[in-house]
Enzyme design. Structure first.
Site, mmCIF file in Angstrom:
data_model
loop_
_atom_site.group_PDB
_atom_site.id
_atom_site.type_symbol
_atom_site.label_atom_id
_atom_site.label_comp_id
_atom_site.label_asym_id
_atom_site.label_seq_id
_atom_site.Cartn_x
_atom_site.Cartn_y
_atom_site.Cartn_z
ATOM 1 N N VAL A 11 -8.685 18.259 10.357
ATOM 2 C CA VAL A 11 -7.871 17.284 9.612
ATOM 3 C C VAL A 11 -8.214 15.857 10.041
ATOM 4 O O VAL A 11 -8.516 14.994 9.205
ATOM 5 C CB VAL A 11 -6.358 17.569 9.826
ATOM 6 C CG1 VAL A 11 -5.510 16.476 9.199
ATOM 7 C CG2 VAL A 11 -5.983 18.919 9.251
ATOM 8 N N THR A 86 -0.914 21.526 16.059
ATOM 9 C CA THR A 86 0.479 21.982 16.220
ATOM 10 C C THR A 86 0.448 23.508 16.139
ATOM 11 O O THR A 86 0.896 24.090 15.158
ATOM 12 C CB THR A 86 1.390 21.387 15.118
ATOM 13 O OG1 THR A 86 0.790 21.638 13.834
ATOM 14 C CG2 THR A 86 1.586 19.909 15.292
ATOM 15 N N PHE A 252 -4.851 31.287 -6.372
ATOM 16 C CA PHE A 252 -4.320 32.156 -5.312
ATOM 17 C C PHE A 252 -3.836 33.505 -5.826
ATOM 18 O O PHE A 252 -2.807 34.022 -5.412
ATOM 19 C CB PHE A 252 -3.228 31.418 -4.504
ATOM 20 C CG PHE A 252 -3.855 30.512 -3.486
ATOM 21 C CD1 PHE A 252 -4.608 29.427 -3.888
ATOM 22 C CD2 PHE A 252 -3.748 30.766 -2.129
ATOM 23 C CE1 PHE A 252 -5.236 28.598 -2.971
ATOM 24 C CE2 PHE A 252 -4.383 29.953 -1.198
ATOM 25 C CZ PHE A 252 -5.127 28.872 -1.629
ATOM 26 N N LEU A 253 -4.611 34.058 -6.755
ATOM 27 C CA LEU A 253 -4.282 35.376 -7.300
ATOM 28 C C LEU A 253 -5.326 36.414 -6.897
ATOM 29 O O LEU A 253 -5.346 37.503 -7.470
ATOM 30 C CB LEU A 253 -4.183 35.312 -8.836
ATOM 31 C CG LEU A 253 -3.068 34.445 -9.430
ATOM 32 C CD1 LEU A 253 -3.108 34.478 -10.955
ATOM 33 C CD2 LEU A 253 -1.689 34.903 -8.947
ATOM 34 N N CYS A 263 -3.580 27.966 9.243
ATOM 35 C CA CYS A 263 -2.412 27.333 8.609
ATOM 36 C C CYS A 263 -1.433 28.307 7.979
ATOM 37 O O CYS A 263 -0.267 28.359 8.386
ATOM 38 C CB CYS A 263 -2.893 26.330 7.565
ATOM 39 S SG CYS A 263 -3.839 25.006 8.288
ATOM 40 N N ARG A 330 -9.863 32.107 13.233
ATOM 41 C CA ARG A 330 -8.464 32.237 13.662
ATOM 42 C C ARG A 330 -7.651 33.010 12.625
ATOM 43 O O ARG A 330 -7.698 32.703 11.440
ATOM 44 C CB ARG A 330 -7.846 30.845 13.880
ATOM 45 C CG ARG A 330 -8.329 30.227 15.178
ATOM 46 C CD ARG A 330 -7.813 28.816 15.331
ATOM 47 N NE ARG A 330 -8.472 27.909 14.404
ATOM 48 C CZ ARG A 330 -8.125 26.638 14.253
ATOM 49 N NH1 ARG A 330 -7.131 26.133 14.951
ATOM 50 N NH2 ARG A 330 -8.774 25.867 13.407
HETATM 51 C C1 UDX Z 1 -4.403 26.242 3.496
HETATM 52 C C2 UDX Z 1 -3.821 25.518 2.294
HETATM 53 O O1 UDX Z 1 -4.457 26.013 1.099
HETATM 54 C C3 UDX Z 1 -4.009 24.018 2.441
HETATM 55 O O2 UDX Z 1 -3.387 23.339 1.357
HETATM 56 C C4 UDX Z 1 -3.379 23.570 3.757
HETATM 57 O O3 UDX Z 1 -3.540 22.196 3.963
HETATM 58 C C5 UDX Z 1 -3.991 24.327 4.912
HETATM 59 O O4 UDX Z 1 -3.821 25.741 4.688
HETATM 60 P P1 UDX Z 1 -6.839 26.983 4.306
HETATM 61 O O5 UDX Z 1 -6.166 27.570 5.503
HETATM 62 O O6 UDX Z 1 -8.069 26.188 4.503
HETATM 63 O O7 UDX Z 1 -5.820 26.050 3.499
HETATM 64 O O8 UDX Z 1 -7.239 28.203 3.367
HETATM 65 P P2 UDX Z 1 -6.827 28.748 1.936
HETATM 66 O O9 UDX Z 1 -7.873 28.430 0.959
HETATM 67 O O10 UDX Z 1 -5.438 28.402 1.597
HETATM 68 O O11 UDX Z 1 -6.928 30.334 2.226
HETATM 69 C C6 UDX Z 1 -6.083 30.937 3.199
HETATM 70 C C7 UDX Z 1 -6.291 32.418 3.234
HETATM 71 O O12 UDX Z 1 -5.849 33.018 2.028
HETATM 72 C C8 UDX Z 1 -7.748 32.855 3.405
HETATM 73 O O13 UDX Z 1 -7.800 33.906 4.337
HETATM 74 C C9 UDX Z 1 -8.155 33.327 2.028
HETATM 75 O O14 UDX Z 1 -9.143 34.310 2.047
HETATM 76 C C10 UDX Z 1 -6.843 33.890 1.519
HETATM 77 N N1 UDX Z 1 -6.742 33.899 0.039
HETATM 78 C C11 UDX Z 1 -6.720 32.727 -0.658
HETATM 79 C C12 UDX Z 1 -6.651 35.118 -0.630
HETATM 80 O O15 UDX Z 1 -6.673 36.198 -0.011
HETATM 81 N N2 UDX Z 1 -6.516 35.106 -1.989
HETATM 82 C C13 UDX Z 1 -6.474 33.948 -2.710
HETATM 83 O O16 UDX Z 1 -6.344 34.026 -3.941
HETATM 84 C C14 UDX Z 1 -6.588 32.718 -2.026
#
Ligand code: UDX
Length: 432
Positions: A11, A86, A252-253, A263, A330
């Site tokens: 970040v 954090t 996110f589907l 996060c 992580r």
């Molecule tokens: C997330 C939030 O999206 C972001 O807005 C915030 O600031 C930080 O946390 P990030 O941790 O980089 O970002 O990853 P993200 O793209 O959200 O994916 C998180 C997890 O969800 C991954 O393990 C990914 O594989 C999984 N995922 C995501 C799915 O299994 N299916 C999906 O449709 C989308």
């Protein structure tokens, strides 16, 4: 305007270098001398597309500096972004020690008006607590305001997310601080991005509820995938149809082995914990955590069922990072699954385009390979756990030649079942 960014994790580095790239004069601070040395030499200590180039470019133009000397950096800046870690402490409680240490360090050198913008994800009420701590340690006439300005950057696309945010959230009760923060983001303002200007508490709440809702969508689709398997439906068409309904949203589907990263898991646990602390149970957040750990067990159970037993089987894991385009392992579902497979006596060959080094630090007992094909030699089951582009382009005929048994568990649904079956693989997907 001179800006100080405290913390050089993903970040802090993305915020600092993007602000420098947008024309600001930025100084990034970290206590870790080795990290600062790496950054001063123009290298990026994390794998984030485009970051190394941006650091090199802005170091060369002198708009970006790196230092361990916090007092000078704070004293010479009018805005201080807090982007320290954090992490999750015991029982989902957020460990705020880095934030509070930074607050005391800043307090010691507040001379003149400063805006302190919290970019890290912090529990609701932290802006208020921070004001109190700085007042306690700063000179009596210190003048400052705290702004809650949560980040929504995703690993792997963080630079693009910063430059093209869907919205900016700014929480403050100070018109002066608001005007200064708006000035920082003026280049983005020109793109007509919506700004949600609100209170500190609301801005803090937005961050947790956004991540929890994203996690909820993923877990909902993982449960839908399990149902699809039970009834013989295809989750890919279900996701397509749901996503075409604008009320539901297309993002996110994608079902898979569960969500991971630094996060989503931490923030859902924290929201659930914070709600309890305020005497208000957030049951959906609790359920999301439960469904997510169960989804990893579903993957292990399906693998065991397909192979009869896991003991003495050779299993190839393709993809170890929690998502593509990052070396971050992580809370990666792949790492959880690897540990479960090892505990049942399987031997694991692993390949990740970027995360082998990080994964080896956590699970040294896997056999690591620099190419996916060698990792498939003599394998009883190949599992795709992260949807890296390199894996979508695999020469599957070559994989088939290398393995002992042609079993493919495509947990991210990157291949077509029909194609796999034509090639002679026994195919498992997620919900299809
Ligand atoms: C997330 C939030 O999206 C972001 O807005 C915030 O600031 C930080 O946390 P990030 O941790 O980089 O970002 O990853 P993200 O793209 O959200 O994916 C998180 C997890 O969800 C991954 O393990 C990914 O594989 C999984 N995922 C995501 C799915 O299994 N299916 C999906 O449709 C989308």
């Amino acid at each position: 305007m001179r800006i100080c960014v405290i913390g050089t994790g993903c970040v802090g580095l993305v915020v600092g270098s993007c602000l420098a790239d947008g024309g600001h004069d930025v100084i990034c601070v970290d206590k870790d001398k080795t990290r600062i040395d790496v950054l001063q030499s123009g290298r990026a200590p994390i794998h984030e597309p485009g970051l190394a180039d941006m650091i090199t470019r802005n170091l060369a133009s002198n708009r970006l500096q790196f230092t361990t000397a916090l007092p000078d950096a704070v004293a010479s800046s009018s805005i201080i972004f807090l982007a320290v870690g954090t992490p999750e402490g015991d029982g989902g409680v957020t460990d705020l020690s880095q934030i509070m240490t930074a607050a005391r360090d800043i307090a010691a050198c507040v001379d003149g008006y400063k805006v302190i913008a919290i970019r890290s994800t912090v529990p609701i009420g932290t802006a208020k607590a921070l004001t109190h701590t700085i007042r306690q340690f700063a000179p009596a006439d210190a003048s400052f305001d705290i702004v809650s300005n949560p980040e929504f950057l995703s690993a792997g696309s963080a630079i693009d997310n910063f430059r093209n945010p869907q919205r900016l959230v700014i929480g403050t009760s100070s018109p002066r601080a608001l005007a200064m923060i708006q000035e920082v983001y003026r280049p983005l303002d020109l793109l007509d991005r919506p700004m949600v200007i609100t209170t500190n508490e609301t801005a803090e709440t937005i961050k947790y509820t956004a991540n929890t809702m994203l996690a909820l969508k993923i877990s909902f689709m993982n449960e839908t995938a399990n149902l699809c398997e039970a009834v013989g439906a295809d989750v890919r068409d279900v996701a397509l149809a749901l996503g075409l309904d604008r009320r539901l949203g297309a993002g996110f589907l994608q079902p898979g082995p569960g969500f991971g990263g630094s996060c989503l898991p931490k923030d859902v646990a924290s929201l659930s914990q914070q709600a309890l602390e305020h005497g208000c149970r957030f049951q959906l957040a609790e359920t999301v955590i439960e469904v997510n750990s169960r989804q990893r067990r579903v993957v292990v159970d399906k693998t065991r069922k397909a192979l009869g037993t896991l003991a003495d089987k050779t299993i190839t894991l393709l993809g170890l990072s929690f998502k593509p385009d990052t070396n971050d392992v992580r809370q990666s579902p792949a790492m959880h699954i690897a540990k479960a497979l090892l505990s049942e006596g399987a031997s694991i060959n692993a390949y990740d385009p970027a995360a082998n080094v990080e994964a080896r630090k956590v699970i040294p007992e896997m056999h690591y390979f620099d190419d996916p094909y060698s990792a498939c030699d003599g394998s009883d089951m190949v599992m795709v756990l992260t949807e890296w582009r390199q894996l979508r382009d695999l020469d599957l005929a070559e994989v088939k030649r290398r393995v002992r048994c042609p079993n493919m568990y495509d947990a991210r649904n990157i291949f077509s079942r029909q194609r796999m079956q034509e090639l002679g693989f026994s195919y498992l997907g997620t919900g299809c």
